[in-house]
Motif scaffolding. Structure first.
Motif, PDB file in Angstrom:
ATOM      1  N   CYS A 224       0.833  -1.215   0.000  1.00  0.00           N
ATOM      2  CA  CYS A 224       0.000   0.000   0.000  1.00  0.00           C
ATOM      3  C   CYS A 224       0.866   1.263   0.000  1.00  0.00           C
ATOM      4  O   CYS A 224       0.498   2.277  -0.601  1.00  0.00           O
ATOM      5  CB  CYS A 224      -0.927   0.002   1.218  1.00  0.00           C
ATOM      6  N   ALA A 225       2.013   1.175   0.650  1.00  0.00           N
ATOM      7  CA  ALA A 225       2.922   2.330   0.668  1.00  0.00           C
ATOM      8  C   ALA A 225       3.389   2.674  -0.743  1.00  0.00           C
ATOM      9  O   ALA A 225       3.662   3.839  -1.051  1.00  0.00           O
ATOM     10  CB  ALA A 225       4.121   2.035   1.563  1.00  0.00           C
ATOM     11  N   GLN A 226       3.469   1.666  -1.608  1.00  0.00           N
ATOM     12  CA  GLN A 226       3.883   1.895  -2.989  1.00  0.00           C
ATOM     13  C   GLN A 226       2.720   2.328  -3.879  1.00  0.00           C
ATOM     14  O   GLN A 226       2.910   3.058  -4.852  1.00  0.00           O
ATOM     15  CB  GLN A 226       4.492   0.607  -3.561  1.00  0.00           C
ATOM     16  N   LEU A 227       1.497   1.905  -3.537  1.00  0.00           N
ATOM     17  CA  LEU A 227       0.349   2.121  -4.411  1.00  0.00           C
ATOM     18  C   LEU A 227      -0.460   3.372  -4.093  1.00  0.00           C
ATOM     19  O   LEU A 227      -1.102   3.940  -4.978  1.00  0.00           O
ATOM     20  CB  LEU A 227      -0.592   0.902  -4.333  1.00  0.00           C
ATOM     21  N   LEU A 228      -0.470   3.793  -2.840  1.00  0.00           N
ATOM     22  CA  LEU A 228      -1.339   4.888  -2.406  1.00  0.00           C
ATOM     23  C   LEU A 228      -0.535   6.154  -2.120  1.00  0.00           C
ATOM     24  O   LEU A 228       0.509   6.080  -1.458  1.00  0.00           O
ATOM     25  CB  LEU A 228      -2.120   4.489  -1.153  1.00  0.00           C
ATOM     26  N   PRO A 229      -0.997   7.322  -2.551  1.00  0.00           N
ATOM     27  CA  PRO A 229      -0.297   8.574  -2.257  1.00  0.00           C
ATOM     28  C   PRO A 229      -0.103   8.789  -0.756  1.00  0.00           C
ATOM     29  O   PRO A 229       0.963   9.258  -0.331  1.00  0.00           O
ATOM     30  CB  PRO A 229      -1.218   9.638  -2.857  1.00  0.00           C
ATOM     31  N   ALA A 230      -1.113   8.422   0.040  1.00  0.00           N
ATOM     32  CA  ALA A 230      -1.009   8.585   1.490  1.00  0.00           C
ATOM     33  C   ALA A 230      -0.234   7.452   2.139  1.00  0.00           C
ATOM     34  O   ALA A 230       0.132   7.538   3.319  1.00  0.00           O
ATOM     35  CB  ALA A 230      -2.405   8.688   2.105  1.00  0.00           C
ATOM     36  N   GLY A 231      -0.011   6.381   1.387  1.00  0.00           N
ATOM     37  CA  GLY A 231       0.762   5.257   1.901  1.00  0.00           C
ATOM     38  C   GLY A 231      -0.032   4.249   2.704  1.00  0.00           C
ATOM     39  O   GLY A 231       0.364   3.086   2.815  1.00  0.00           O
ATOM     40  N   ILE A 232      -1.156   4.669   3.263  1.00  0.00           N
ATOM     41  CA  ILE A 232      -1.968   3.817   4.125  1.00  0.00           C
ATOM     42  C   ILE A 232      -3.431   3.954   3.708  1.00  0.00           C
ATOM     43  O   ILE A 232      -3.905   5.079   3.505  1.00  0.00           O
ATOM     44  CB  ILE A 232      -1.818   4.226   5.610  1.00  0.00           C
ATOM     45  N   PRO A 233      -4.168   2.853   3.565  1.00  0.00           N
ATOM     46  CA  PRO A 233      -5.586   2.966   3.223  1.00  0.00           C
ATOM     47  C   PRO A 233      -6.382   3.579   4.370  1.00  0.00           C
ATOM     48  O   PRO A 233      -5.978   3.500   5.531  1.00  0.00           O
ATOM     49  CB  PRO A 233      -6.007   1.517   2.962  1.00  0.00           C
ATOM     50  N   ASP A 234      -7.507   4.193   4.039  1.00  0.00           N
ATOM     51  CA  ASP A 234      -8.386   4.734   5.084  1.00  0.00           C
ATOM     52  C   ASP A 234      -9.023   3.621   5.893  1.00  0.00           C
ATOM     53  O   ASP A 234      -9.209   3.747   7.106  1.00  0.00           O
ATOM     54  CB  ASP A 234      -9.484   5.595   4.452  1.00  0.00           C
ATOM     55  N   VAL A 235      -9.369   2.520   5.208  1.00  0.00           N
ATOM     56  CA  VAL A 235     -10.055   1.403   5.849  1.00  0.00           C
ATOM     57  C   VAL A 235      -9.404   0.103   5.420  1.00  0.00           C
ATOM     58  O   VAL A 235      -9.020  -0.058   4.254  1.00  0.00           O
ATOM     59  CB  VAL A 235     -11.558   1.384   5.470  1.00  0.00           C
TER      60      VAL A 235
END
Length: 393
Positions: A224-235
Motif C-alpha cells: 500500500c505504501a507503494q500504491l497509495l499517495p497517502a501510503g496507508i488505506p483509510d479502511v
C-alpha cells in the motif's frame, strides 16, 4: 486512537487479550499446551526457523501475494478498492501461511501426525498439502454437512493422502469438527500436533496463528505504501469467522491511522449478537442462550459457520480499535457475482463477506466517496462454485 498494550502483542503466559483468551482444556492437555508454547517461543526467536519458514512460503506457497487495484469496481463505487490476493497463494487461500508454520514447528518437536479441523475445507486442504510436503500423516475432521457442500475439497484432501473423518454430531459443521479434533488430540498429544486453523483455541494458539498470519498485513502495508499517495488505506477490511485472515491483516495496520473492519456472517455474528463464554479452550464472545448453551451458527459459507470468534478480535472490539459488522447470505452472493463480473476474480464466499460490506458502505459515512479501502481476499471461490450454482438457480 489510543491502544492498549495487549492489542496484537504477546499475550503473556496466561494467554489473555484483555478479558478474553486463556487456556481452558482438560488436565491431560495442559502439558501439551505448555510444551507447545515453549517450543513456539523458542522457534519464533530462532532466526534459522524464521528464515526457513520465509523461504518455504516464497518458493512453495508463492509469497508475496500481490495487492490488486480493483479498477472497474472502484470506478463504480466511487472509492479506491485494493484487494490483497490471498486467493493466489498455493492451495487457494491464506491457510497455507499458518499451516506451514505449525507443521514446521511440529516437525521440530518430533511429531509425526497432524490433526486438523476444517469447515470450508481450505484449512484441511492446506494441512493435507503440507503433510505431503513434509512426510507427516494427516487426519482432518469435517462436519458431515460441510463434507457434502465442499465435496471438491474433500476429494483434494484425500488425493493428497489425508484421512477425512465426517463428524455427525451436533450441527455437523465446523464447531463439531473442532470438538472432535480436540477429543482425538487428548489421546495422541505425545506424537500428534493439533494444527488449529484459526485464531481460536487455548493459549498459545490464538497468538501463534496470528503471528503465522502476520505476513499478510506486513506485506500489504509495504504494498500500500507503494500504491497509495497517502501510503496507508483509510479502511482495512476482512471477513471474520474465527478470524485468522483478519488478525493477520490487522497486525500490519494496527499501529496506523487505518480504520479496521471485520465482517462476520449475519447468522454467526458472535461479536454483534453474542456474549462472553468459553468454548474450545478459550474465552470470547459466543452465540449462546441465557443458560450458557452454545447455539448453532449459520452462514452460506462453511468457513464462517462457527458460533464464536477469536479472543483477540473480542478484545479489539472492546478496546474500540476495530469495528465488527455483518453481512447476510444474499449480500454475499451478490458480492461474489459483482466481483466476478467487474474484476474477473472469483472470491470465496467467506471473503465475499468483506466485499459485501464495501458494496453496502461505499458512499456512506462508513466509507465516504474518494476514500481508500484494502480488502483481504482470503480465498478463491472455486470450492464454492457448485454450491453457488444451486443457490443462484
Amino acid at each position: 486512537m489510543t491502544q492498549t498494550a495487549s492489542v496484537l502483542a504477546d499475550p503473556g503466559a496466561d494467554g489473555r487479550f484483555g478479558a478474553f483468551g486463556g487456556r481452558y482444556v482438560p488436565e491431560a492437555l495442559i502439558p501439551a499446551c505448555r510444551s507447545l508454547e515453549r517450543e513456539f517461543r523458542s522457534a519464533w526467536s530462532d532466526s534459522a526457523f524464521r528464515e526457513h519458514l520465509t523461504r518455504t512460503l516464497a518458493v512453495y506457497a508463492g509469497r508475496p501475494t500481490p495487492v490488486t487495484p480493483a479498477a472497474r469496481l472502484s470506478a463504480e463505487l466511487g472509492v479506491t478498492v485494493l484487494l490483497k490476493r490471498e486467493d493466489l497463494a498455493h492451495t487457494g487461500s491464506h491457510k497455507i501461511n499458518n499451516v506451514l508454520g505449525q507443521a514446521l514447528l511440529a516437525q521440530r518437536r518430533g511429531c509425526t501426525t497432524l490433526l486438523a479441523e476444517t469447515g470450508a475445507g481450505q484449512h484441511g486442504v492446506a494441512t493435507a498439502t503440507v503433510g505431503a510436503l513434509l512426510g507427516l500423516d494427516v487426519t482432518v475432521f469435517m462436519g458431515a454437512k460441510d463434507v457434502e457442500r465442499q465435496a471438491l475439497n474433500v476429494f483434494r484432501m484425500e488425493l493428497l493422502g489425508a484421512k477425512v473423518v465426517p463428524v455427525t454430531s451436533g450441527s455437523q459443521t465446523l464447531a463439531d469438527a473442532t470438538s472432535e479434533a480436540f477429543r482425538h488430540w487428548v489421546g495422541q498429544s505425545e506424537t500428534a500436533h493439533y494444527c488449529i486453523g484459526s485464531v481460536m483455541g487455548p493459549h498459545p494458539y490464538p497468538w501463534m496463528v496470528r503471528e503465522f498470519q502476520r505476513v499478510i498485513g506486513e506485506e500489504a502495508r509495504g504494498q500500500c505504501a507503494q500504491l497509495l499517495p497517502a501510503g496507508i488505506p483509510d479502511v482495512v477490511v476482512a471477513c471474520v469467522g474465527g478470524g485468522s485472515n483478519a488478525a493477520g491483516t490487522f497486525a500490519g495496520f494496527v499501529g496506523t491511522s487505518a480504520r479496521l473492519v471485520g465482517v462476520e456472517a449475519a447468522g454467526g455474528a458472535s461479536i454483534g449478537n453474542g456474549s462472553p463464554g468459553i468454548l474450545h479452550g478459550f474465552e470470547s464472545y459466543l452465540l449462546q442462550n441465557d443458560d450458557g448453551q452454545v447455539l448453532e451458527a449459520h452462514s452460506v459459507s462453511a468457513g464462517l459457520d462457527y458460533p464464536g470468534v477469536g479472543p483477540e478480535h473480542a478484545h479489539l472490539a472492546d478496546s474500540g480499535r476495530a469495528t465488527y459488522v455483518s453481512a447476510d447470505d444474499d449480500e454475499v452472493l451478490a458480492a461474489m457475482v459483482k466481483l466476478a463480473r467487474t474484476e474477473g476474480i472469483l472470491g470465496a464466499l467467506e471473503s465475499c463477506h468483506a466485499v459485501a460490506w464495501v458494496l453496502r458502505a461505499a458512499g456512506t459515512d462508513e466509507l465516504p466517496t474518494s476514500s481508500t479501502v484494502l480488502v483481504t481476499l482470503s480465498g478463491r471461490g472455486d470450492k464454492d462454485a457448485a454450491q453457488v450454482r444451486e443457490l443462484l438457480k
